[in-house]
Design a protein around this motif. Structure first.
Motif, PDB file in Angstrom:
ATOM      1  N   TRP A  74     -13.587  -2.720   3.113  1.00  9.61           N
ATOM      2  CA  TRP A  74     -12.624  -3.685   3.633  1.00  9.61           C
ATOM      3  C   TRP A  74     -12.453  -4.899   2.640  1.00  9.61           C
ATOM      4  CZ3 TRP A  74     -13.771  -8.631   5.205  1.00  9.61           C
ATOM      5  CH2 TRP A  74     -15.240  -9.012   5.469  1.00  9.61           C
ATOM      6  N   GLU A 116       0.371   5.210   0.772  1.00  6.02           N
ATOM      7  CA  GLU A 116      -0.427   6.187   1.070  1.00  6.02           C
ATOM      8  C   GLU A 116      -0.003   7.677   0.873  1.00  6.02           C
ATOM      9  OE1 GLU A 116      -1.595   5.871   5.355  1.00  6.02           O
ATOM     10  OE2 GLU A 116      -1.612   3.586   5.194  1.00  6.02           O
ATOM     11  N   TYR A 171      -8.593  -5.306   1.408  1.00  4.09           N
ATOM     12  CA  TYR A 171      -8.043  -3.961   1.159  1.00  4.09           C
ATOM     13  C   TYR A 171      -6.696  -3.486   2.125  1.00  4.09           C
ATOM     14  CZ  TYR A 171     -11.185  -3.162  -2.699  1.00  4.09           C
ATOM     15  OH  TYR A 171     -12.149  -2.946  -3.615  1.00  4.09           O
ATOM     16  N   ARG A 172      -6.919  -4.016   3.381  1.00  2.00           N
ATOM     17  CA  ARG A 172      -5.951  -3.550   4.338  1.00  2.00           C
ATOM     18  C   ARG A 172      -5.819  -4.559   5.394  1.00  2.00           C
ATOM     19  NH1 ARG A 172      -3.994   1.572   4.764  1.00  2.00           N
ATOM     20  NH2 ARG A 172      -3.149   2.083   6.843  1.00  2.00           N
ATOM     21  N   GLU A 195      -5.205   5.301   0.147  1.00  2.00           N
ATOM     22  CA  GLU A 195      -4.248   4.468  -0.282  1.00  2.00           C
ATOM     23  C   GLU A 195      -4.400   4.258  -1.829  1.00  2.00           C
ATOM     24  OE1 GLU A 195      -6.216   2.814   3.674  1.00  2.00           O
ATOM     25  OE2 GLU A 195      -7.015   3.753   1.928  1.00  2.00           O
ATOM     26  N   ARG A 208     -10.146   0.321   4.700  1.00  2.00           N
ATOM     27  CA  ARG A 208      -9.176   1.105   4.148  1.00  2.00           C
ATOM     28  C   ARG A 208      -9.626   2.524   4.709  1.00  2.00           C
ATOM     29  NH1 ARG A 208      -9.199   0.557  -2.169  1.00  2.00           N
ATOM     30  NH2 ARG A 208     -10.666   2.051  -2.680  1.00  2.00           N
ATOM     31  N   ILE A 219       0.884  -1.287   0.106  1.00  2.00           N
ATOM     32  CA  ILE A 219       0.056  -0.073  -0.022  1.00  2.00           C
ATOM     33  C   ILE A 219       0.956   1.270   0.087  1.00  2.00           C
ATOM     34  CG2 ILE A 219      -1.536   1.384   1.539  1.00  2.00           C
ATOM     35  CD1 ILE A 219      -2.782  -1.157   2.390  1.00  2.00           C
TER      36      ILE A 219
END
Length: 193
Positions: free
Chosen positions: A164, A16, A121-122, A22, A153, A14
């Motif tokens: 998510w 940022e 996603y995270r 993201e 996210r 990812i």
């Protein structure tokens, strides 16, 4: 429909931006997948009125992803856990390690031969568990398990929600033509008009 298989385990680092939103690097293969267990924790509230339940709200809080894999190489361990690879190519884990979150994608084969595709996603991973045993009369494989916390996210979608997980089922009539073909080429981004 029941699933009967699991493969294509990928992760994407990812990136940022200044506002914390993201974007994702190109996905890389994490390892050969053996198991993927996803459990979800919900925040729940119940409102009582007039001597009964008036409203119930359930929202995603976090999840836990436990992956059983064939092996975790040094570069992947570094990306997922924050371990350092020294000048001799040795993976060095320290007490201060804490890898950055990554997106995780995989697919599960269904009993009809089609696949269900996922992107989380995270995911923030911890140190992989290692189980070793001496060789006795028979051969037993020892493989690592790595567990991560699934988070929503920071980047909001067009509905002002923090996704998510993305999930697509191959063969679904409403699925866009290129969605499956591009699933592991990049982390899927929601398209909401």
């Amino acid at each position: 429909m029941a699933t009967i298989g699991l493969d294509k385990l990928f992760y994407a680092k990812i990136k940022e931006g200044e506002n914390g939103e993201e974007s994702y690097e190109e996905p890389k293969q994490l390892a050969k997948a053996m198991t993927a267990d996803l459990s979800v924790e919900l925040a729940e509230a119940t409102l009582y009125a007039d001597d009964g339940v008036a409203e119930v709200v359930k929202e995603f809080k976090s999840g836990t992803l436990s992956l059983g894999v064939d092996d975790i190489g040094g570069a992947v361990a570094s990306d997922l856990t924050g371990a350092v690879i020294d000048d001799n190519g040795v993976v060095i884990s320290g007490s201060e390690d804490g890898g950055a979150p990554v997106a995780v994608g995989f697919r599960a084969k269904k009993s009809n031969g089609k696949y269900k595709y996922y992107w989380l996603y995270r995911v923030k991973f911890g140190i992989p568990a290692t189980n070793l045993a001496t060789k006795g009369d028979s051969i037993t494989f020892s493989t690592p398990t790595i567990e991560g916390t699934v988070l929503c996210r920071n980047k909001v979608d067009a509905n002002k929600r923090h996704p998510w997980k993305a999930e697509a089922t191959e063969g679904d009539a409403t699925l866009g033509a290129d969605v499956i073909a591009n699933w592991f080429k990049q982390v899927y981004e929601p398209v909401i008009a």
